[in-house]
Design a protein around this motif. Structure first.
Motif, mmCIF file in Angstrom:
data_model
loop_
_atom_site.group_PDB
_atom_site.id
_atom_site.type_symbol
_atom_site.label_atom_id
_atom_site.label_comp_id
_atom_site.label_asym_id
_atom_site.label_seq_id
_atom_site.Cartn_x
_atom_site.Cartn_y
_atom_site.Cartn_z
ATOM 1 N N GLN A 6 0.835 -1.193 0.000
ATOM 2 C CA GLN A 6 0.000 0.000 0.000
ATOM 3 C C GLN A 6 0.868 1.240 0.000
ATOM 4 O OE1 GLN A 6 -2.614 -1.604 3.625
ATOM 5 N NE2 GLN A 6 -3.567 0.154 2.625
ATOM 6 N N ASP A 7 0.372 2.300 -0.601
ATOM 7 C CA ASP A 7 0.988 3.609 -0.500
ATOM 8 C C ASP A 7 0.753 4.096 0.928
ATOM 9 O OD1 ASP A 7 0.668 6.723 -2.409
ATOM 10 O OD2 ASP A 7 1.658 6.300 -0.497
ATOM 11 N N PRO A 8 1.799 4.381 1.678
ATOM 12 C CA PRO A 8 1.579 4.756 3.090
ATOM 13 C C PRO A 8 0.922 6.112 3.267
ATOM 14 C CG PRO A 8 3.890 4.950 2.508
ATOM 15 C CD PRO A 8 3.215 4.312 1.342
ATOM 16 N N GLY A 9 0.947 6.954 2.215
ATOM 17 C CA GLY A 9 0.410 8.303 2.339
ATOM 18 C C GLY A 9 1.393 9.184 3.095
ATOM 19 N N PRO A 10 0.970 10.189 3.876
ATOM 20 C CA PRO A 10 -0.450 10.411 4.164
ATOM 21 C C PRO A 10 -1.186 11.146 3.046
ATOM 22 C CG PRO A 10 0.888 12.031 5.301
ATOM 23 C CD PRO A 10 1.843 11.114 4.599
ATOM 24 N N PHE A 11 -2.459 10.875 2.956
ATOM 25 C CA PHE A 11 -3.347 11.629 2.086
ATOM 26 C C PHE A 11 -4.030 12.674 2.967
ATOM 27 C CE2 PHE A 11 -3.621 9.157 -1.917
ATOM 28 C CZ PHE A 11 -2.828 8.080 -1.560
ATOM 29 N N ASN A 12 -3.688 13.928 2.712
ATOM 30 C CA ASN A 12 -4.275 15.030 3.485
ATOM 31 C C ASN A 12 -5.359 15.680 2.636
ATOM 32 O OD1 ASN A 12 -2.521 14.906 5.816
ATOM 33 N ND2 ASN A 12 -0.910 15.613 4.450
ATOM 34 N N VAL A 13 -6.597 15.588 3.060
ATOM 35 C CA VAL A 13 -7.697 16.092 2.241
ATOM 36 C C VAL A 13 -8.601 16.988 3.083
ATOM 37 C CG1 VAL A 13 -7.629 14.068 0.745
ATOM 38 C CG2 VAL A 13 -9.181 14.095 2.701
ATOM 39 N N TYR A 86 -5.935 2.976 6.875
ATOM 40 C CA TYR A 86 -6.760 1.958 6.230
ATOM 41 C C TYR A 86 -5.867 0.805 5.793
ATOM 42 C CZ TYR A 86 -10.409 5.379 6.528
ATOM 43 O OH TYR A 86 -11.330 6.285 7.028
ATOM 44 N N LEU A 87 -6.177 -0.364 6.315
ATOM 45 C CA LEU A 87 -5.376 -1.555 6.060
ATOM 46 C C LEU A 87 -6.039 -2.425 5.007
ATOM 47 C CD1 LEU A 87 -4.634 -2.632 9.768
ATOM 48 C CD2 LEU A 87 -3.328 -1.078 8.325
ATOM 49 N N CYS A 88 -5.270 -2.789 4.027
ATOM 50 C CA CYS A 88 -5.725 -3.714 2.990
ATOM 51 C C CYS A 88 -5.425 -5.130 3.471
ATOM 52 C CB CYS A 88 -4.960 -3.382 1.712
ATOM 53 S SG CYS A 88 -5.200 -4.517 0.359
ATOM 54 N N THR A 104 -2.572 2.715 4.688
ATOM 55 C CA THR A 104 -2.565 4.036 4.066
ATOM 56 C C THR A 104 -3.198 5.001 5.053
ATOM 57 O OG1 THR A 104 -2.737 3.180 1.810
ATOM 58 C CG2 THR A 104 -3.468 5.456 2.189
ATOM 59 N N THR A 105 -2.473 6.057 5.380
ATOM 60 C CA THR A 105 -2.978 7.032 6.350
ATOM 61 C C THR A 105 -3.726 8.149 5.632
ATOM 62 O OG1 THR A 105 -1.215 6.538 7.911
ATOM 63 C CG2 THR A 105 -2.334 8.653 8.169
ATOM 64 N N VAL A 106 -4.923 8.404 6.107
ATOM 65 C CA VAL A 106 -5.759 9.494 5.583
ATOM 66 C C VAL A 106 -5.998 10.486 6.706
ATOM 67 C CG1 VAL A 106 -8.028 10.101 4.674
ATOM 68 C CG2 VAL A 106 -6.864 8.024 3.863
ATOM 69 N N GLY B 40 5.771 0.626 9.278
ATOM 70 C CA GLY B 40 6.164 0.308 7.912
ATOM 71 C C GLY B 40 6.085 -1.163 7.543
ATOM 72 N N LEU B 41 5.829 -2.022 8.522
ATOM 73 C CA LEU B 41 5.814 -3.459 8.247
ATOM 74 C C LEU B 41 4.422 -4.063 8.316
ATOM 75 C CD1 LEU B 41 8.999 -4.611 10.183
ATOM 76 C CD2 LEU B 41 8.751 -4.178 7.726
#
Lengths: 110, 113
Positions: A6-13, A86-88, A104-106, B40-41
């Motif tokens: 996953q893209d760790p981000g963060p996505f800041n919206v 959000y964990l996939c 991925t952190t939002v 990260g893991l």
């Protein structure tokens, strides 16, 4: 190669915006797919399952693309309370193991 | 209330001092797991149990032991903790291996000095 990436981000919206992000998985035999939500190092909780035809749960839409081996999560009309990681999660049925992405952190800002 | 409980929630200890983290679920679930979460893991499975008296190694079992003498309890044992076991630990359960929704305990933050 990691099983789930996953893209760790963060996505800041800003509040009210739409945010979307993907998760890729390496094993084409993967059978089941999920998104879990984790608040600030608390326990993960199931957000939604991801079905082959795509599915919605309120403001959340999940999609699966088996050909390209990724799943996506889209959040519409973001709320401050959507701020989380959000964990996939992918289940390879033959060994029952759930493989987790790193998340991925939002962050939704007012 | 249906839940997974873990104790202690926070623990600071020293290298080599044996410790046990308890985990209990009241949902009559067959399948239980232990994970550790490091930045990260993601969540990595340490051990899992398909049912009473059945346990098996996950992805990172070294330095850990578990037991499953009763359906509801699945303790994690660190016989000789080391600093690289400093982590956030989660116990989890689900109805059976074939069921997908997994319920997590609140986590145990362990620091080994």
């Amino acid at each position: 190669r990691k099983e789930v990436e996953q893209d760790p981000g963060p996505f800041n919206v800003p509040e009210g915006a739409t945010v979307a992000f993907n998760c890729t998985y390496s094993n084409s035999a993967s059978q089941s797919f999920f998104w879990y939500r984790q608040d600030c190092r608390k326990e993960p909780k199931l957000l939604m399952s991801v079905y082959s035809s795509g599915n919605e749960d309120g403001r959340f839409t999940a999609q699966l693309n088996r050909a390209s081996q990724y799943i996506s999560l889209l959040i519409r009309d973001s709320k401050l309370s959507d701020s989380a990681t959000y964990l996939c999660v992918v289940n390879i049925r033959n060994d029952y193991k759930l493989s987790f992405g790193a998340g991925t952190t939002v962050t939704v800002r007012a | 209330e249906a839940q997974v409980t873990q104790n202690p929630r926070y623990l600071i200890t020293v290298t080599g001092k044996k410790l046990t983290v308890t985990c209990s679920q009241n949902m009559n679930h067959e399948y239980m797991s232990w994970y550790r979460q490091d930045p990260g893991l993601g969540l990595r499975q340490i051990y899992y149990s398909m049912n009473v008296e059945v346990t098996d190694k996950g992805d990172v079992p070294e330095g850990y032991k578990v037991s499953r003498k009763e359906k509801r309890n699945f303790p994690l044992i660190l016989e000789s903790p080391s600093p690289n076991q400093t982590s956030l630990y989660f116990c989890a359960s689900r109805l059976s291996a074939a069921h997908n929704e997994q319920f997590f305990g609140p986590g145990t933050r362990l620091t080994v000095l």
